[in-house]
Design an enzyme around this catalytic site. Structure first.
Site, short mmCIF file in Angstrom:
data_model
loop_
_atom_site.label_atom_id
_atom_site.label_comp_id
_atom_site.label_asym_id
_atom_site.label_seq_id
_atom_site.Cartn_x
_atom_site.Cartn_y
_atom_site.Cartn_z
N TYR A 96 -17.57 -20.69 16.28
CA TYR A 96 -18.72 -20.33 17.11
C TYR A 96 -18.73 -21.13 18.41
O TYR A 96 -18.67 -22.36 18.40
CB TYR A 96 -19.98 -20.60 16.33
CG TYR A 96 -21.24 -19.93 16.84
CD1 TYR A 96 -21.47 -18.59 16.63
CD2 TYR A 96 -22.21 -20.67 17.52
CE1 TYR A 96 -22.65 -17.97 17.06
CE2 TYR A 96 -23.39 -20.07 17.95
CZ TYR A 96 -23.60 -18.72 17.73
OH TYR A 96 -24.75 -18.12 18.16
N SER A 112 -15.10 -21.09 9.92
CA SER A 112 -16.50 -20.88 10.27
C SER A 112 -16.70 -19.47 10.83
O SER A 112 -16.47 -18.49 10.13
CB SER A 112 -16.96 -21.97 11.24
OG SER A 112 -18.36 -21.92 11.40
N GLN A 113 -17.10 -19.32 12.11
CA GLN A 113 -17.18 -17.97 12.66
C GLN A 113 -15.84 -17.27 12.53
O GLN A 113 -15.77 -16.08 12.20
CB GLN A 113 -17.59 -18.01 14.14
CG GLN A 113 -17.57 -16.64 14.80
CD GLN A 113 -17.87 -16.70 16.28
OE1 GLN A 113 -18.95 -16.34 16.72
NE2 GLN A 113 -16.90 -17.16 17.06
N ASP A 153 -22.38 -28.32 2.80
CA ASP A 153 -22.32 -27.58 4.06
C ASP A 153 -23.67 -26.93 4.36
O ASP A 153 -24.04 -25.92 3.77
CB ASP A 153 -21.23 -26.52 3.98
CG ASP A 153 -20.96 -25.85 5.32
OD1 ASP A 153 -21.77 -26.02 6.25
OD2 ASP A 153 -19.94 -25.15 5.43
N HIS A 190 -19.84 -29.18 7.03
CA HIS A 190 -19.17 -28.01 7.57
C HIS A 190 -17.74 -28.27 8.03
O HIS A 190 -17.01 -27.33 8.30
CB HIS A 190 -19.99 -27.43 8.72
CG HIS A 190 -19.58 -26.04 9.12
ND1 HIS A 190 -19.45 -25.01 8.19
CD2 HIS A 190 -19.25 -25.50 10.32
CE1 HIS A 190 -19.06 -23.90 8.81
NE2 HIS A 190 -18.94 -24.18 10.10
#
Length: 322
Positions: A92, A187-188, A273, A303
């Site tokens: 992100y 992640s993203q 997370d 995370h």
């Protein structure tokens, strides 16, 4: 942050009860069909990076709406025959960065394609180079609520379409073997990986790490950490729009893409997370349709997940699939 989500034994059987849109497949079939009406127009320009062991190409291809999307293709310098390929999507706020930031996968003898992220690329690292020329209605700062008034206008419709086209662009290069292509991201990038894993039927491996964009109804009410918190802050102002917002998000939920996963998959999650709570990741993992699937669990990590340890796991895992 101590453990805050379900116990691990419950996570391993946890399922999302979020309804899937009845026209989910039709929506994505139409979206990709419209994108493919534009010539892919994949262009690969050699660049001098000062690196001796790899060759790098500055890539431009047509994504959603025919909009130009950037990427890097990196291959071993001595490559002359088609190679297995890893297509990567980034986190992100990030962009494709600079070419020398991405050397791991080419160092294994594979081709590596990293996609830029439209409208992002100013978070950190080497930045991005892809605009998002589509306007949208009111949204909370960030990307999570851009165009959220409908599935057709939502930001991630454009981004997921770009990602499918990125796989097609990578496969179009003569040094890439189309039959040996894997996708990965953190992640993203992990959420995009899940979407591509559900939309592209002939991948050989899918490896999402601590994936974002999964099980929106739970994520949006479980954590107050961004980016998920953008949804709640949008709805704090736009009262009465929760049902419509969740309907839009249901077309982009990694849980529903996972139900269409047709390749072996390696997930990872971290039990502390707060950005991508582990129950949201397990909801996608447990829904992954292919029988060959594994998940690495990092007990005391946030995370950052497994970080370099997870990279080592992926290197070993992909050796048996790619």
């Amino acid at each position: 942050m101590a453990l805050f989500d379900l116990p691990l034994d419950e996570l391993r059987t946890y399922r999302s009860t979020s309804p899937e849109p009845e026209d989910f497949d039709a929506f994505w079939s139409k979206t990709l069909q419209e994108a493919r009406e534009h010539d892919l127009d994949a262009r690969f320009e050699p660049v001098d990076t000062g690196l001796a062991t790899v060759r790098v190409y500055d890539v431009t291809f047509a994504g959603f709406g025919g909009h130009p999307v950037k990427g890097w293709l990196t291959v071993p310098a001595a490559a002359t025959e088609p190679l297995p390929a890893v297509v990567e999507f980034v986190g992100y706020g990030l962009g494709r960065g600079l070419a020398h930031e991405h050397l791991l996968w080419a160092s294994t003898g594979r081709a590596h394609f990293v996609m830029d992220t439209r409208g992002q690329g100013s978070g950190n690292g080497g930045g991005g180079a892809t605009a998002d020329p589509v306007g949208a209605g009111p949204s909370y700062p960030g990307y999570m609520t851009r165009g959220i008034e409908s599935p057709e206008t939502y930001y991630y419709r454009r981004l997921f379409t770009d990602a499918v086209r990125a796989v097609e662009a990578a496969r179009s290069h003569p040094l890439v073997d189309p039959a040996r292509t894997a996708v990965t991201g953190i992640s993203q990038g992990g959420g995009i990986t899940l979407a591509v894993g559900g939309l592209v039927p002939d991948l050989v491996a899918v490896a999402p790490d601590v994936p974002f964009l999964c099980h929106f109804p739970r994520a949006a009410t479980m954590t107050d950490r961004h980016p998920y918190r953008e949804i709640g802050l949008f709805l704090r102002t736009h009262r009465g729009r929760t049902e419509d917002t969740l309907r839009t998000l249901s077309y982009f939920d990694g849980v529903h893409f996972a139900a269409r996963g047709s390749a072996p998959a390696l997930f990872s999650t971290a039990l502390e997370d707060l950005t991508c709570p582990p129950s949201t990741v397990f909801a996608a993992f447990n829904n992954w349709a292919h029988d060959d699937k594994e998940i690495e669990v990092y007990d005391f990590n946030d995370h950052e997940g497994g970080g370099p340890y997870q990279e080592a796991v992926k290197l070993r895992w992909l050796a048996s699939h790619l």
